[in-house]
Each structure stands twice: as structure tokens, then as C-alpha cells.
Design an enzyme around this catalytic site. Structure first.
Site, PDB file in Angstrom:
ATOM      1  N   GLU A   1     -12.335 -12.974   0.400  1.00 16.06           N
ATOM      2  CA  GLU A   1     -11.809 -14.210  -0.909  1.00 16.06           C
ATOM      3  C   GLU A   1     -10.712 -15.272  -1.113  1.00 16.06           C
ATOM      4  OE1 GLU A   1     -14.175 -10.219  -2.963  1.00 16.06           O
ATOM      5  OE2 GLU A   1     -11.921 -11.121  -3.802  1.00 16.06           O
TER       6      GLU A   1
ATOM      7  N   ASN B   1       1.232  -1.394  -0.091  1.00 14.09           N
ATOM      8  CA  ASN B   1      -0.013   0.125   0.070  1.00 14.09           C
ATOM      9  C   ASN B   1       0.830   1.591   0.161  1.00 14.09           C
ATOM     10  OD1 ASN B   1      -2.092  -1.632  -0.320  1.00 14.09           O
ATOM     11  ND2 ASN B   1      -2.454  -1.757   2.406  1.00 14.09           N
ATOM     12  N   VAL B   2       0.288   1.994  -0.946  1.00 13.19           N
ATOM     13  CA  VAL B   2       0.954   3.376  -0.718  1.00 13.19           C
ATOM     14  C   VAL B   2       0.194   4.534   0.108  1.00 13.19           C
ATOM     15  CG1 VAL B   2       1.978   3.236  -2.949  1.00 13.19           C
ATOM     16  CG2 VAL B   2      -0.019   4.452  -3.021  1.00 13.19           C
TER      17      VAL B   2
ATOM     18  N   THR C   1      -4.567  -9.174   0.023  1.00 10.94           N
ATOM     19  CA  THR C   1      -3.744  -8.731  -1.168  1.00 10.94           C
ATOM     20  C   THR C   1      -4.457  -9.811  -1.697  1.00 10.94           C
ATOM     21  OG1 THR C   1      -2.021  -9.208  -2.618  1.00 10.94           O
ATOM     22  CG2 THR C   1      -1.807 -10.161  -0.067  1.00 10.94           C
TER      23      THR C   1
ATOM     24  N   CYS D   1      10.073  20.549 -10.368  1.00 14.50           N
ATOM     25  CA  CYS D   1      11.087  20.528  -9.195  1.00 14.50           C
ATOM     26  C   CYS D   1      12.118  22.095  -9.890  1.00 14.50           C
ATOM     27  CB  CYS D   1      12.154  19.530  -9.466  1.00 14.50           C
ATOM     28  SG  CYS D   1      13.917  19.250  -9.362  1.00 14.50           S
TER      29      CYS D   1
ATOM     30  N   ASN E   1      -8.574 -12.963   4.130  1.00 17.26           N
ATOM     31  CA  ASN E   1      -8.875 -12.439   3.231  1.00 17.26           C
ATOM     32  C   ASN E   1     -10.321 -12.262   3.044  1.00 17.26           C
ATOM     33  OD1 ASN E   1     -10.117 -11.094   0.144  1.00 17.26           O
ATOM     34  ND2 ASN E   1      -7.547 -11.725  -0.337  1.00 17.26           N
TER      35      ASN E   1
ATOM     36  N   HIS F   1       5.813  -0.605  -2.343  1.00 12.74           N
ATOM     37  CA  HIS F   1       5.443   0.360  -3.992  1.00 12.74           C
ATOM     38  C   HIS F   1       4.996   1.595  -3.570  1.00 12.74           C
ATOM     39  CE1 HIS F   1       3.234  -3.439  -4.908  1.00 12.74           C
ATOM     40  NE2 HIS F   1       4.799  -3.619  -4.992  1.00 12.74           N
TER      41      HIS F   1
ATOM     42  N   CYS G   1      11.310  13.707  -8.265  1.00  9.54           N
ATOM     43  CA  CYS G   1      12.335  14.324  -9.582  1.00  9.54           C
ATOM     44  C   CYS G   1      12.218  13.339 -10.837  1.00  9.54           C
ATOM     45  CB  CYS G   1      12.956  15.544  -9.331  1.00  9.54           C
ATOM     46  SG  CYS G   1      13.619  16.266 -11.392  1.00  9.54           S
TER      47      CYS G   1
ATOM     48  N   CYS H   1      16.419  14.570 -11.506  1.00 14.72           N
ATOM     49  CA  CYS H   1      17.708  14.734 -10.438  1.00 14.72           C
ATOM     50  C   CYS H   1      17.152  13.767  -9.607  1.00 14.72           C
ATOM     51  CB  CYS H   1      17.730  16.597 -10.163  1.00 14.72           C
ATOM     52  SG  CYS H   1      16.573  16.700  -8.853  1.00 14.72           S
TER      53      CYS H   1
HETATM   54  C1  BV8 Z   1       8.374  -5.306 -11.743  1.00 10.42           C
HETATM   55  C2  BV8 Z   1       2.159   1.085  -7.179  1.00 10.42           C
HETATM   56  C3  BV8 Z   1      10.504  -5.919 -12.995  1.00 10.42           C
HETATM   57  C4  BV8 Z   1       1.051   2.682  -7.823  1.00 10.42           C
HETATM   58  C5  BV8 Z   1       1.327  -0.495  -7.584  1.00 10.42           C
HETATM   59  C6  BV8 Z   1       3.837  -8.502 -17.658  1.00 10.42           C
HETATM   60  C7  BV8 Z   1       4.317  -6.349 -18.229  1.00 10.42           C
HETATM   61  C8  BV8 Z   1       4.728  -5.526 -16.968  1.00 10.42           C
HETATM   62  C9  BV8 Z   1       5.328  -5.882 -16.252  1.00 10.42           C
HETATM   63  C10 BV8 Z   1       5.033  -7.491 -15.710  1.00 10.42           C
HETATM   64  C11 BV8 Z   1       4.148  -8.597 -16.349  1.00 10.42           C
HETATM   65  N1  BV8 Z   1       3.422  -9.162 -15.838  1.00 10.42           N
HETATM   66  C12 BV8 Z   1       4.116  -9.547 -14.681  1.00 10.42           C
HETATM   67  C13 BV8 Z   1       4.743  -8.175 -14.717  1.00 10.42           C
HETATM   68  C14 BV8 Z   1       4.799  -8.157 -13.267  1.00 10.42           C
HETATM   69  C15 BV8 Z   1       3.944  -6.797 -13.282  1.00 10.42           C
HETATM   70  C16 BV8 Z   1       3.126  -7.521 -12.515  1.00 10.42           C
HETATM   71  O1  BV8 Z   1       2.782  -8.210 -11.145  1.00 10.42           O
HETATM   72  N2  BV8 Z   1       1.955  -7.163 -12.774  1.00 10.42           N
HETATM   73  C17 BV8 Z   1       0.902  -8.538 -12.724  1.00 10.42           C
HETATM   74  C18 BV8 Z   1      -0.140  -7.494 -12.007  1.00 10.42           C
HETATM   75  C19 BV8 Z   1       0.570  -9.424 -13.486  1.00 10.42           C
HETATM   76  N3  BV8 Z   1       4.722  -7.000 -11.555  1.00 10.42           N
HETATM   77  C20 BV8 Z   1       5.645  -4.987 -11.841  1.00 10.42           C
HETATM   78  O2  BV8 Z   1       5.822  -4.396 -13.096  1.00 10.42           O
HETATM   79  C21 BV8 Z   1       6.673  -4.732 -10.682  1.00 10.42           C
HETATM   80  N4  BV8 Z   1       7.944  -4.297 -10.814  1.00 10.42           N
HETATM   81  O3  BV8 Z   1       7.999  -6.867 -11.604  1.00 10.42           O
HETATM   82  O4  BV8 Z   1       9.437  -4.855 -12.145  1.00 10.42           O
HETATM   83  C22 BV8 Z   1      11.305  -5.498 -13.786  1.00 10.42           C
HETATM   84  C23 BV8 Z   1      12.438  -6.236 -13.403  1.00 10.42           C
HETATM   85  C24 BV8 Z   1      13.549  -5.848 -14.241  1.00 10.42           C
HETATM   86  C25 BV8 Z   1      14.307  -4.341 -13.902  1.00 10.42           C
HETATM   87  C26 BV8 Z   1      12.434  -4.028 -14.412  1.00 10.42           C
HETATM   88  C27 BV8 Z   1      11.254  -4.157 -14.271  1.00 10.42           C
HETATM   89  C28 BV8 Z   1       5.828  -3.502  -9.658  1.00 10.42           C
HETATM   90  C29 BV8 Z   1       4.657  -3.908  -9.112  1.00 10.42           C
HETATM   91  C30 BV8 Z   1       3.946  -2.330  -8.607  1.00 10.42           C
HETATM   92  C31 BV8 Z   1       3.502  -1.914  -9.302  1.00 10.42           C
HETATM   93  N5  BV8 Z   1       2.744  -0.809  -7.977  1.00 10.42           N
HETATM   94  N6  BV8 Z   1       1.378   0.166  -6.667  1.00 10.42           N
HETATM   95  C32 BV8 Z   1       0.294   3.260  -7.515  1.00 10.42           C
HETATM   96  O5  BV8 Z   1      -0.309   2.419  -6.510  1.00 10.42           O
HETATM   97  O6  BV8 Z   1      -0.240   3.799  -7.895  1.00 10.42           O
HETATM   98  S1  BV8 Z   1       0.772  -2.373  -7.359  1.00 10.42           S
HETATM   99  C33 BV8 Z   1      -0.834  -2.038  -6.931  1.00 10.42           C
HETATM  100  O7  BV8 Z   1      -1.287  -3.593  -6.892  1.00 10.42           O
HETATM  101  C34 BV8 Z   1      -0.648  -1.775  -4.952  1.00 10.42           C
HETATM  102  O8  BV8 Z   1       1.020  -1.303  -5.099  1.00 10.42           O
HETATM  103  C35 BV8 Z   1      -1.392  -2.378  -4.755  1.00 10.42           C
HETATM  104  O9  BV8 Z   1      -0.944  -2.572  -2.794  1.00 10.42           O
HETATM  105  C36 BV8 Z   1      -0.626  -3.992  -5.781  1.00 10.42           C
HETATM  106  C37 BV8 Z   1      -1.367  -5.128  -4.952  1.00 10.42           C
HETATM  107  O10 BV8 Z   1      -2.657  -5.289  -5.238  1.00 10.42           O
HETATM  108  P1  BV8 Z   1      -3.433  -5.508  -3.857  1.00 10.42           P
HETATM  109  O11 BV8 Z   1      -2.394  -4.651  -2.426  1.00 10.42           O
HETATM  110  O12 BV8 Z   1      -4.031  -7.226  -3.477  1.00 10.42           O
HETATM  111  O13 BV8 Z   1      -5.261  -5.464  -3.922  1.00 10.42           O
HETATM  112  P2  BV8 Z   1      -6.301  -5.562  -4.697  1.00 10.42           P
HETATM  113  O14 BV8 Z   1      -7.196  -3.792  -4.788  1.00 10.42           O
HETATM  114  O15 BV8 Z   1      -6.149  -6.422  -6.104  1.00 10.42           O
HETATM  115  O16 BV8 Z   1      -6.826  -6.111  -3.859  1.00 10.42           O
HETATM  116  C38 BV8 Z   1      -7.165  -6.388  -2.590  1.00 10.42           C
HETATM  117  C39 BV8 Z   1      -7.142  -7.786  -1.879  1.00 10.42           C
HETATM  118  O17 BV8 Z   1      -7.803  -7.774   0.208  1.00 10.42           O
HETATM  119  C40 BV8 Z   1      -8.638  -8.294  -2.522  1.00 10.42           C
HETATM  120  O18 BV8 Z   1      -8.377 -10.171  -2.318  1.00 10.42           O
HETATM  121  C41 BV8 Z   1      -9.273  -8.712  -1.753  1.00 10.42           C
HETATM  122  O19 BV8 Z   1     -10.585  -9.577  -1.846  1.00 10.42           O
HETATM  123  C42 BV8 Z   1      -9.127  -7.988  -0.567  1.00 10.42           C
HETATM  124  N7  BV8 Z   1     -10.413  -7.463   0.924  1.00 10.42           N
HETATM  125  C43 BV8 Z   1     -10.407  -6.314   0.398  1.00 10.42           C
HETATM  126  N8  BV8 Z   1     -11.385  -5.676   1.547  1.00 10.42           N
HETATM  127  C44 BV8 Z   1     -10.765  -6.435   2.585  1.00 10.42           C
HETATM  128  C45 BV8 Z   1     -10.142  -6.920   1.764  1.00 10.42           C
HETATM  129  N9  BV8 Z   1      -9.623  -8.288   2.689  1.00 10.42           N
HETATM  130  C46 BV8 Z   1      -9.536  -8.037   4.592  1.00 10.42           C
HETATM  131  N10 BV8 Z   1     -10.612  -7.487   4.516  1.00 10.42           N
HETATM  132  C47 BV8 Z   1     -10.767  -6.571   3.977  1.00 10.42           C
HETATM  133  N11 BV8 Z   1     -12.408  -5.422   4.654  1.00 10.42           N
HETATM  134 ZN    ZN Z   2      14.713  17.404 -10.527  1.00 10.05          ZN
END
Ligand code: BV8
Ligand code: ZN
Length: 242
Positions: free
Chosen positions: A213, A100-101, A186, A146, A211, A117, A125, A128
Site C-alpha cells: 500500500e 523487525n524483532v 514498513t 534473573c 509495499n 528494535h 534483566c 543488572c
Molecule cells: C523513541 C519493538 C524517544 C517491540 C517497536 C508519543 C509518545 C511516545 C513516543 C512517541 C510519541 N510520538 C512519537 C513517538 C516516538 C515513537 C513513535 O514513533 N511512535 C509512533 C507510533 C507515533 N517512537 C518511539 O517511542 C521509539 N523511541 O522515540 O525514543 C526517546 C528520545 C529520547 C530519550 C528517550 C526516548 C521506539 C520505537 C520502537 C518501538 N518498538 N517494536 C515489539 O515489536 O514488540 S515498534 C513496531 O513498529 C515494530 O518494531 C515494527 O517493526 C515497527 C514499525 O512498524 P512496521 O514494521 O512498519 O509494521 P506495520 O505493521 O506498521 O506496517 C507493515 C507495512 O508492511 C504496511 O505498510 C503494509 O502495507 C506492508 N506490507 C504488509 N504485507 C506486505 C507489505 N509490504 C510488502 N509485502 C508484503 N507482503
Molecule cells: Zn539481573
């Protein structure tokens, strides 16, 4: 609701790691990403949460993040965040690894927080890399810049971007070392975060999923507790530490 094994391990063992996702903040009113009301529903993450999307349309991406900051600035941490902060008082070595952010774990008083994340309240920036906090940043302009003239962006990790190396290293270390690993709110779909519960299990930890679900790791973990984390976590504190 909780197994005897989980209660005994939390009470007696040294190290616990918790991975949290958007579900932990849902009860505070912060929309999740992939649920039925998820914010990705209306827009594609690749368009908004990626460097390509930002370079193509920085105004749109800034509009989205300002809307999310608006939501976050008006919410409070919930009993789930507070319970995780309490857990840190009871357990000798407690790691809070969050995707989470929204800064809500820091607000709840958690101390050892690994923000995989980034943090939406910080800006960076693109030229820089200078960091700006909420206060020293002119939110009024459509395209904040910046002092060096470079474009500012939210200091969060976008798709296709590396996670902060130090933080990721600590998250892998904690997942390998811990006796108990809690995967909370998650969908376990985003890598590399989603590999942490698997790494913990393969390293001998007792892995628990909390969770509403089922997720892709539900069949793999040792214990699944279904329900709202904001209710389950305070109950877990009571069950283990009274
Ligand atoms: C990386 C920040 C590699 C920004 C986020 C194809 C193309 C490109 C990349 C990929 C690809 N295939 C795979 C990848 C890798 C990709 C990835 O995983 N994609 C997935 C979607 C297929 N990952 C990346 O790109 C990562 N970087 O791999 O770099 C690399 C390697 C070498 C060199 C360079 C690079 C970067 C991933 C980070 C992305 N940023 N967020 C922003 O927030 O704006 S991701 C975003 O999803 C959030 O951070 C969030 O936290 C995260 C995960 O989601 P969840 O937190 O799980 O939230 P979600 O809604 O999905 O689920 C909620 C859950 O809670 C549910 O299960 C629900 O049932 C439950 N719930 C709801 N209410 C409750 C509850 N549970 C309990 N109680 C409740 N009340
Ligand atoms: Zn700068």
C-alpha cells in the site's frame, strides 16, 4: 516493473541500504502491526510494548511476547528475506536495517543486520541488564527472573525507549552514505526508523519503496513498487543480476 535507473544503480554502484518492516515477514505468517490483521488492532502498543505497560502488568506483557515467540518459532523465512541475503553477495557494501524483532533476516543468512528494535528471542534483566538467550531462560514461569533476582523482559525496544545507540548511529551512517535506499514493508510511521529514508533522499540516494500500500513517504521517494516483497525482491535480483 523496475526502472532502468534502479537496475543500473544497483548493478554499478557501491553502497545500498535496505530498511525492512513487518511487511517483509508477513508472507512468512508473522502478523504485522498496523495492517487490517495487525496485532495492534486487538491491543494498544502503549499497553504492551512500553516499560510502563510492563511494570503495570508484567504477566500480560510476557503472555503477549510468549504468544509472538510461539508464532515466530513456527515460521520460516520467505523468498523476500532470502533475496535480501543474496543482495549482500552482489553489492560491495550492503546494510540491512530492520525494525523487525523476529530474527528472520539472520535465519535467512543476512550478515550485516542492524536490529533497530532488538530481537524477541533475547531477554534482558531490568535490574543488572544481563542478557539471556532462548536456551538459558526458563520460559515456563509466568514471571521469569534473573539470577540476581531482577525481572527479565524481552530484549526489544519499547515505545518511549531509546534505540541501541551504536546500531542507530550505524543506521544513520548507512542512510547518509548509500547510493540506493530500499524501504520495504514498513508503514513508515515509527520514529526514528521512519526518518531514515528521508535522510537517505536528502543525502542524495535513489530511494525506492516496496509495499502493498501507499505510506506517508510514498510521495517523497523516487520510485514506488507496489506488491508483495516476497515476490518483488526475487524478481529484482533476477532483473539486476540475472
Ligand atoms: C523513541 C519493538 C524517544 C517491540 C517497536 C508519543 C509518545 C511516545 C513516543 C512517541 C510519541 N510520538 C512519537 C513517538 C516516538 C515513537 C513513535 O514513533 N511512535 C509512533 C507510533 C507515533 N517512537 C518511539 O517511542 C521509539 N523511541 O522515540 O525514543 C526517546 C528520545 C529520547 C530519550 C528517550 C526516548 C521506539 C520505537 C520502537 C518501538 N518498538 N517494536 C515489539 O515489536 O514488540 S515498534 C513496531 O513498529 C515494530 O518494531 C515494527 O517493526 C515497527 C514499525 O512498524 P512496521 O514494521 O512498519 O509494521 P506495520 O505493521 O506498521 O506496517 C507493515 C507495512 O508492511 C504496511 O505498510 C503494509 O502495507 C506492508 N506490507 C504488509 N504485507 C506486505 C507489505 N509490504 C510488502 N509485502 C508484503 N507482503
Ligand atoms: Zn539481573
Amino acid at each position: 516493473m523496475f526502472s532502468k535507473t534502479l537496475i543500473e544503480k544497483l548493478k554499478n554502484l557501491q553502497c545500498t541500504a535496505a530498511l525492512t518492516g513487518a511487511g517483509v515477514s508477513a508472507e512468512s505468517g508473522v502478523p504485522t502491526f498496523r495492517g487490517k490483521d495487525g496485532i495492534w488492532k486487538k491491543m494498544k502498543p502503549q499497553e504492551l510494548a512500553s516499560i510502563e505497560g510492563f511494570m503495570k502488568n508484567p504477566e500480560l506483557v510476557w503472555e503477549w511476547y510468549k504468544m509472538r515467540r510461539e508464532i515466530i518459532s513456527n515460521v520460516e523465512c520467505n523468498p523476500g528475506h532470502k533475496a535480501l541475503a543474496r543482495m549482500e553477495d552482489f553489492i560491495p557494501e550492503f546494510w540491512l536495517i530492520t525494525q523487525n524483532v523476529d530474527d528472520l533476516h539472520n535465519k535467512a543468512g543476512s550478515r550485516n543486520v542492524l536490529e533497530l528494535h532488538g530481537n524477541i528471542l533475547r531477554n534482558k534483566c531490568i535490574k543488572c541488564q544481563k542478557i539471556y538467550t532462548e536456551t538459558d531462560f526458563d520460559a515456563s514461569s509466568a514471571l521469569p527472573r534473573c539470577s540476581c533476582g531482577g525481572l527479565l523482559r524481552p530484549d526489544v525496544v519499547w515505545f518511549g525507549e531509546m534505540l541501541p545507540a551504536e546500531i542507530l548511529h550505524s543506521a544513520f551512517y548507512a542512510s547518509k552514505k548509500c547510493d540506493v535506499f530500499l524501504s520495504i514493508g514498513t508503514s513508515a510511521q515509527v520514529q526514528p526508523a521512519a526518518s531514515l529514508p528521508v535522510l537517505a533522499k536528502d543525502s542524495g540516494a535513489y530511494v525506492v519503496e516496496i509495499n502493498k500500500e501507499r505510506t506517508p513517504i510514498s510521495d517523497y521517494v523516487d520510485e514506488v513498487i507496489t506488491g508483495q516483497s516476497g515476490e518483488i525482491l526475487p524478481d529484482l535480483i533476477k532483473a539486476v543480476w540475472g
